[in-house]
Design an enzyme around this catalytic site. Structure first.
Site, PDB file in Angstrom:
ATOM      1  N   ASP A  28      -3.238  -1.931  -2.414  1.00  0.00           N
ATOM      2  CA  ASP A  28      -2.713  -1.400  -1.172  1.00  0.00           C
ATOM      3  C   ASP A  28      -2.884   0.198  -0.684  1.00  0.00           C
ATOM      4  O   ASP A  28      -1.874   0.668  -0.514  1.00  0.00           O
ATOM      5  CB  ASP A  28      -1.042  -1.735  -1.081  1.00  0.00           C
ATOM      6  CG  ASP A  28      -0.871  -3.174  -1.395  1.00  0.00           C
ATOM      7  OD1 ASP A  28      -1.705  -3.956  -1.368  1.00  0.00           O
ATOM      8  OD2 ASP A  28       0.480  -3.509  -1.382  1.00  0.00           O
ATOM      9  N   GLU A  76      -2.053  -5.327   1.597  1.00  0.00           N
ATOM     10  CA  GLU A  76      -0.586  -5.896   2.024  1.00  0.00           C
ATOM     11  C   GLU A  76      -0.499  -5.829   3.560  1.00  0.00           C
ATOM     12  O   GLU A  76      -0.519  -5.255   4.324  1.00  0.00           O
ATOM     13  CB  GLU A  76       0.638  -5.251   1.520  1.00  0.00           C
ATOM     14  CG  GLU A  76       1.902  -5.856   2.088  1.00  0.00           C
ATOM     15  CD  GLU A  76       3.329  -5.225   1.657  1.00  0.00           C
ATOM     16  OE1 GLU A  76       3.200  -4.241   0.701  1.00  0.00           O
ATOM     17  OE2 GLU A  76       4.476  -5.694   1.959  1.00  0.00           O
ATOM     18  N   LYS A 133      -2.731  -9.715   1.118  1.00  0.00           N
ATOM     19  CA  LYS A 133      -1.674 -10.445   0.340  1.00  0.00           C
ATOM     20  C   LYS A 133      -0.306 -10.231   1.128  1.00  0.00           C
ATOM     21  O   LYS A 133      -0.010  -9.147   1.701  1.00  0.00           O
ATOM     22  CB  LYS A 133      -1.443  -9.743  -0.918  1.00  0.00           C
ATOM     23  CG  LYS A 133      -1.188  -8.427  -1.000  1.00  0.00           C
ATOM     24  CD  LYS A 133      -1.019  -7.990  -2.495  1.00  0.00           C
ATOM     25  CE  LYS A 133      -0.170  -6.526  -2.632  1.00  0.00           C
ATOM     26  NZ  LYS A 133       0.734  -6.258  -2.082  1.00  0.00           N
ATOM     27  N   LYS A 136       4.625  -8.692  -2.145  1.00  0.00           N
ATOM     28  CA  LYS A 136       4.497  -7.415  -2.926  1.00  0.00           C
ATOM     29  C   LYS A 136       3.583  -7.755  -3.972  1.00  0.00           C
ATOM     30  O   LYS A 136       2.793  -6.767  -4.596  1.00  0.00           O
ATOM     31  CB  LYS A 136       5.860  -6.952  -3.505  1.00  0.00           C
ATOM     32  CG  LYS A 136       6.921  -6.543  -2.312  1.00  0.00           C
ATOM     33  CD  LYS A 136       6.346  -5.648  -1.237  1.00  0.00           C
ATOM     34  CE  LYS A 136       7.377  -5.260  -0.256  1.00  0.00           C
ATOM     35  NZ  LYS A 136       6.851  -4.861   0.965  1.00  0.00           N
ATOM     36  N   VAL A 161      -0.594   2.004  -4.683  1.00  0.00           N
ATOM     37  CA  VAL A 161       0.742   2.206  -4.157  1.00  0.00           C
ATOM     38  C   VAL A 161       1.489   1.055  -3.979  1.00  0.00           C
ATOM     39  O   VAL A 161       0.925  -0.018  -3.164  1.00  0.00           O
ATOM     40  CB  VAL A 161       0.774   3.149  -3.131  1.00  0.00           C
ATOM     41  CG1 VAL A 161      -0.041   4.656  -3.525  1.00  0.00           C
ATOM     42  CG2 VAL A 161      -0.037   2.824  -1.999  1.00  0.00           C
ATOM     43  N   THR A 162       2.951   0.941  -3.841  1.00  0.00           N
ATOM     44  CA  THR A 162       3.747   2.158  -4.764  1.00  0.00           C
ATOM     45  C   THR A 162       3.787   1.552  -6.204  1.00  0.00           C
ATOM     46  O   THR A 162       3.918   0.477  -6.270  1.00  0.00           O
ATOM     47  CB  THR A 162       5.010   2.484  -3.970  1.00  0.00           C
ATOM     48  OG1 THR A 162       5.965   1.184  -3.882  1.00  0.00           O
ATOM     49  CG2 THR A 162       4.816   2.907  -2.584  1.00  0.00           C
ATOM     50  N   CYS A 166       4.667  -2.679  -5.178  1.00  0.00           N
ATOM     51  CA  CYS A 166       3.625  -3.548  -5.297  1.00  0.00           C
ATOM     52  C   CYS A 166       2.717  -3.384  -6.454  1.00  0.00           C
ATOM     53  O   CYS A 166       2.187  -4.419  -6.994  1.00  0.00           O
ATOM     54  CB  CYS A 166       2.755  -3.363  -4.278  1.00  0.00           C
ATOM     55  SG  CYS A 166       3.432  -3.935  -2.556  1.00  0.00           S
ATOM     56  N   GLN A 206       8.762  -0.655 -25.782  1.00  0.00           N
ATOM     57  CA  GLN A 206       8.869  -1.916 -26.225  1.00  0.00           C
ATOM     58  C   GLN A 206       7.567  -2.416 -27.180  1.00  0.00           C
ATOM     59  O   GLN A 206       7.216  -3.662 -27.109  1.00  0.00           O
ATOM     60  CB  GLN A 206       9.605  -3.109 -25.876  1.00  0.00           C
ATOM     61  CG  GLN A 206      11.048  -2.877 -25.038  1.00  0.00           C
ATOM     62  CD  GLN A 206      11.395  -3.868 -24.628  1.00  0.00           C
ATOM     63  OE1 GLN A 206      11.779  -4.990 -25.008  1.00  0.00           O
ATOM     64  NE2 GLN A 206      11.806  -3.683 -23.142  1.00  0.00           N
TER      65      GLN A 206
HETATM   66  N1  TIU Z   1       2.463  -1.882  -1.546  1.00  0.00           N
HETATM   67  C1  TIU Z   1       3.752  -1.742  -1.752  1.00  0.00           C
HETATM   68  O1  TIU Z   1       3.994  -1.086  -2.567  1.00  0.00           O
HETATM   69  N2  TIU Z   1       4.498  -1.966  -0.445  1.00  0.00           N
HETATM   70  C2  TIU Z   1       5.779  -1.528  -0.030  1.00  0.00           C
HETATM   71  O2  TIU Z   1       6.313  -2.012   0.845  1.00  0.00           O
HETATM   72  N3  TIU Z   1       6.143  -0.309  -1.028  1.00  0.00           N
HETATM   73  C3  TIU Z   1       7.115   0.314  -0.747  1.00  0.00           C
HETATM   74  O3  TIU Z   1       7.694   1.166  -1.522  1.00  0.00           O
HETATM   75  N4  TIU Z   1       7.963   0.225   0.427  1.00  0.00           N
END
Ligand code: TIU
Length: 230
Positions: A28, A76, A133, A136, A161-162, A166, A206
């Site tokens: 993303d 996304e 997609k 997430k 990210v993030t 995701c 772990q």
């Molecule tokens: N790609 C992804 O992480 N989608 C999000 O909505 N991330 C947020 O941190 N909001």
């Protein structure tokens, strides 16, 4: 010894003659999350801090391209009629301008809109997989499993990210599906530095409960040594 030498545990990449491979899953890296006026900023986040991971993400892409290894760029976004966006996702968040509404980068988090495209520095090249997609996690309602099976990928290297949303969701899903996963520390970023740090620590805790982490430099050196171009 681990193919990625600096890791304190075995992470044995498949040998080229095994037929198996390692794939890069870049999550993303879209304007919607990284630039002002997209979904991330509409949620109230300081989006500029995500730009820090672009150089390492570029280095990873370059290395995978040089080595001829598979690359998947996830994206996304939702269909223009939002038929794949559950009401829970539309109504949650600090949104004044919500998913599907028009913003400075076009309709928020809608496929095909300017804001939903990849940041220019990380545009996919022809032949690389672009995987839209709706969720997430990158396996939910997508053909990712089938794509990875076609590539005979057993190992995944993840960036994007993030980190705790995701990227981590995808990594956990991949782990349950039997993939050996490595998250590249400087090729991922979060709006919340403490969440990024916690994610890196929790995935490798772990004895690697979800997978491993390493820097881009370590990862690329390991890949090049393993695939014989150093
Ligand atoms: N790609 C992804 O992480 N989608 C999000 O909505 N991330 C947020 O941190 N909001």
């Amino acid at each position: 010894m681990s193919a990625i030498a600096a890791l304190p545990y075995p992470w044995d990449l498949p040998t080229p003659d095994s037929g198996n491979t390692v794939a890069l899953v870049m999550i993303d890296m879209q304007r919607d999350f990284i630039e002002e006026g997209g979904f991330g900023s509409m949620l109230g986040n300081q989006v500029s801090r995500l730009q820090a991971c672009i150089p390492a993400a570029q280095q990873l892409l370059t290395a995978f391209r040089e080595l001829g290894l598979p690359i998947i760029h996830t994206q996304e976004g939702h269909q223009p009629d939002l038929s794949d966006c559950p009401p829970s996702k539309r109504t949650r968040g600090n949104l004044t301008t919500g998913i599907g509404d028009s913003g400075p980068l076009g309709r928020i988090l809608v496929l095909g809109e300017p804001g939903n495209d990849f940041v220019p520095a990380l545009e996919p090249l022809p032949g690389e997989i672009i995987l839209p997609k709706p969720g997430k996690g990158a396996f939910y309602n997508t053909p990712l499993q089938e794509i990875l099976t076609q590539y005979q990928a057993t190992h995944l290297i993840l960036g994007g990210v993030t980190t705790e949303v995701c990227v981590q969701t995808t990594m956990r899903e991949a782990n349950d599906r039997g993939y050996d996963c490595l998250l590249v520390e400087d090729a991922t970023e979060s709006y919340f530095p403490e969440f990024k740090q916690a994610t890196l620590e929790m995935v490798r805790a772990q004895g690697g409960i979800v997978g491993w982490t390493a820097s881009a430099q370590t990862t690329i050196e390991g890949l090049k040594a393993h695939y014989g171009t150093l």
